[in-house]
Design an enzyme around this catalytic site. Structure first.
Site, PDB file in Angstrom:
ATOM      1  N   ALA A  87       0.790  -1.233   0.000  1.00 34.66           N
ATOM      2  CA  ALA A  87       0.000   0.000   0.000  1.00 34.66           C
ATOM      3  C   ALA A  87       0.832   1.298   0.000  1.00 34.66           C
ATOM      4  O   ALA A  87       0.649   2.136  -0.896  1.00 34.66           O
ATOM      5  CB  ALA A  87      -0.981  -0.043   1.175  1.00 34.66           C
ATOM      6  N   GLN A 128       3.807 -13.482  -1.763  1.00 34.33           N
ATOM      7  CA  GLN A 128       4.635 -12.366  -1.269  1.00 34.33           C
ATOM      8  C   GLN A 128       5.336 -12.722   0.039  1.00 34.33           C
ATOM      9  O   GLN A 128       6.423 -12.222   0.317  1.00 34.33           O
ATOM     10  CB  GLN A 128       3.773 -11.107  -1.041  1.00 34.33           C
ATOM     11  CG  GLN A 128       3.231 -10.463  -2.299  1.00 34.33           C
ATOM     12  CD  GLN A 128       1.833 -10.958  -2.626  1.00 34.33           C
ATOM     13  OE1 GLN A 128       1.510 -12.121  -2.382  1.00 34.33           O
ATOM     14  NE2 GLN A 128       1.003 -10.109  -3.197  1.00 34.33           N
ATOM     15  N   ASP A 171      -4.124  -2.395   3.838  1.00 35.06           N
ATOM     16  CA  ASP A 171      -4.315  -1.634   2.600  1.00 35.06           C
ATOM     17  C   ASP A 171      -5.318  -0.509   2.766  1.00 35.06           C
ATOM     18  O   ASP A 171      -5.247   0.506   2.084  1.00 35.06           O
ATOM     19  CB  ASP A 171      -4.737  -2.561   1.466  1.00 35.06           C
ATOM     20  CG  ASP A 171      -3.550  -3.393   1.030  1.00 35.06           C
ATOM     21  OD1 ASP A 171      -3.282  -4.427   1.672  1.00 35.06           O
ATOM     22  OD2 ASP A 171      -2.855  -2.964   0.094  1.00 35.06           O
ATOM     23  N   LYS A 188      -4.144  -8.249   2.685  1.00 34.86           N
ATOM     24  CA  LYS A 188      -4.006  -9.379   1.756  1.00 34.86           C
ATOM     25  C   LYS A 188      -4.952 -10.522   2.103  1.00 34.86           C
ATOM     26  O   LYS A 188      -5.115 -10.861   3.278  1.00 34.86           O
ATOM     27  CB  LYS A 188      -2.536  -9.835   1.774  1.00 34.86           C
ATOM     28  CG  LYS A 188      -2.185 -11.006   0.891  1.00 34.86           C
ATOM     29  CD  LYS A 188      -2.601 -10.816  -0.543  1.00 34.86           C
ATOM     30  CE  LYS A 188      -2.065  -9.548  -1.174  1.00 34.86           C
ATOM     31  NZ  LYS A 188      -2.666  -9.280  -2.514  1.00 34.86           N
TER      32      LYS A 188
HETATM   33  O1  MRU Z   1      -1.154  -7.183  -3.396  1.00 37.38           O
HETATM   34  P1  MRU Z   1      -0.056  -6.542  -2.590  1.00 37.38           P
HETATM   35  O2  MRU Z   1       1.207  -7.311  -2.587  1.00 37.38           O
HETATM   36  O3  MRU Z   1       0.113  -5.089  -2.964  1.00 37.38           O
HETATM   37  O4  MRU Z   1      -0.634  -6.578  -1.108  1.00 37.38           O
HETATM   38  C1  MRU Z   1       0.156  -6.087  -0.075  1.00 37.38           C
HETATM   39  C2  MRU Z   1      -0.479  -6.206   1.258  1.00 37.38           C
HETATM   40  O5  MRU Z   1      -1.579  -6.700   1.419  1.00 37.38           O
HETATM   41  C3  MRU Z   1       0.262  -5.595   2.408  1.00 37.38           C
HETATM   42  O6  MRU Z   1       0.052  -6.313   3.593  1.00 37.38           O
HETATM   43  C4  MRU Z   1      -0.246  -4.157   2.620  1.00 37.38           C
HETATM   44  O7  MRU Z   1      -0.232  -3.460   1.409  1.00 37.38           O
HETATM   45  C5  MRU Z   1       0.546  -3.430   3.620  1.00 37.38           C
HETATM   46  S1  MRU Z   1       2.153  -3.030   3.033  1.00 37.38           S
HETATM   47  C6  MRU Z   1       2.935  -2.134   4.223  1.00 37.38           C
END
Ligand code: MRU
Length: 365
Positions: A66, A215, A256, A267
């Protein structure tokens, strides 16, 4: 009210990965992105020169997480300004061209509010009165760099507040990647891990692999191994067994979008984790900067959830893993209701239930 205890933000962070490796960097020629789709196999960078390329990089997740998406959006606006800054355009034509590019950036990924927060901040700069068109490029550049630098500072403060809730020698379970790669640097959930590890090298991280895009496996283990922080990789369906075995003292995840009542989009799989933590009496914390809190939305019901390509779940390394006749459901995020969240760790302190009051309090401090 949030816990506003004194924290030591001057702890040395210079030994961590985030001081050596940057997910994004503005250069005189464009923006240098660390290609997160290539990790952990290769550490390679891609030079982004146009807003179109930046929008594509966000959509294809070369840059993700995010806060990092927000910074990428802000830099995308800078690229637009540089691109359109030609003497033939009047000041109003220049603004209009940048506004069009800004709208394209806003169409890339819908869930992380940091993108819209950063684009809104850039739009305010765009609309302010100017002396010359050249001032506009300078002003947008300064704003984007400020957004980036402040995010790093916020992460370090989140880390230091968060470290105060990590028990000695704790097993910390995390999901996805909320690290240096997902932010301007240092990370949110992994910022908490880094600050906790700096105080107590006995802490141990369990990283969910985080299907479908892995991830956790690809990025979180990479970050932690690079920093010498002990990490054990588990598949997403192991968290129940792990908690039952008493190995997890605390769960810390990123976010997010957090709505005014504390409901949190993160996520896909985060909600499952919160339920399992609740069933086992394990504290469940969300770590996020204020730029992730959307006070304009009252509850998680309102959060737009991105749905991604079926191929992300129907294939592994390009190989089909299911019958081609199956249908697919691939939401990238889920919403954890506030009642399962023990605390929300921000750069201004730790908000506790009732979140309607404590989150509003953070914006007043
Ligand atoms: O789909 P992504 O990899 O962008 O999702 C990322 C996440 O869900 C993270 O946990 C969230 O963005 C927090 S990042 C500090």
């Amino acid at each position: 009210m949030p816990d506003l205890m004194n924290v030591n933000t001057s702890e040395s962070k210079s030994t961590f990965l985030s001081s050596r490796v940057h997910a994004l960097e503005l250069t005189p020629l464009g923006v240098k992105l660390l290609d997160q789709t290539a990790l952990p196999g290769a550490v390679q960078y891609v030079d982004i020169h146009t807003t179109r390329e930046m929008a594509h990089a966000i959509e294809t997740m070369l840059v993700r997480g995010a806060p990092a998406i927000g910074i990428a959006g802000a830099y995308g606006v800078v690229l637009s300004a540089r691109d359109h800054f030609v003497s033939e355009l009047s000041e109003e034509e220049l603004r209009e061209a940048i506004r069009t590019d800004l709208k394209r950036l806003a169409q890339t990924r819908p869930t992380a509010v940091n993108l819209f927060w950063a684009l809104h901040a850039m739009e305010q700069e765009l609309d302010a009165p100017l002396d010359t068109a050249a001032d506009l490029v300078d002003r947008l550049t300064r704003k984007a760099v400020q957004i980036h630098e402040e995010d790093i500072e916020s992460c370090q403060r989140i880390g230091d507040y968060g470290a105060t809730i990590i028990p000695a020698g704790a097993g910390i379970l995390t999901h996805c990647n909320a690290g240096a790669l997902a932010t301007g640097g240092y990370g949110t959930a992994l910022g908490v891990v880094r600050s906790a590890f700096a105080r107590d090298p006995q802490v141990h991280v369990y990283a969910d692999e985080t299907r479908p895009r892995l991830q956790g496996a690809r990025l979180t283990t990479w970050e932690l191994v690079e920093d010498g922080i002990p990490v054990t990789l588990v598949t997403d369906n192991m968290s129940g067994a792990l908690m039952r075995a008493g190995k997890v003292d605390v769960v810390v995840v990123g976010a997010d979008r957090i709505t005014a009542n504390g409901d949190t989009a993160n996520k896909i799989g985060t909600y499952n984790l919160a339920l399992i933590a609740h069933a086992h009496g394990v504290p469940f914390y969300v770590a996020a900067p204020l730029s992730t809190i959307d006070m304009a939305m009252q509850t998680g019901e309102e959060i737009p959830i991105e749905e991604r390509e079926p191929s992300e779940i129907s294939t592994v390394n390009g190989e089909l893993i299911c019958s081609p006749g199956a249908s697919f459901y691939n939401p990238a995020f889920d919403v954890t209701p506030a009642r399962y969240i023990t605390g929300i760790i921000t750069e201004r302190g730790i908000a506790r239930p009732d979140y309607v009051e404590s989150l509003a309090g953070l914006f007043r401090t």
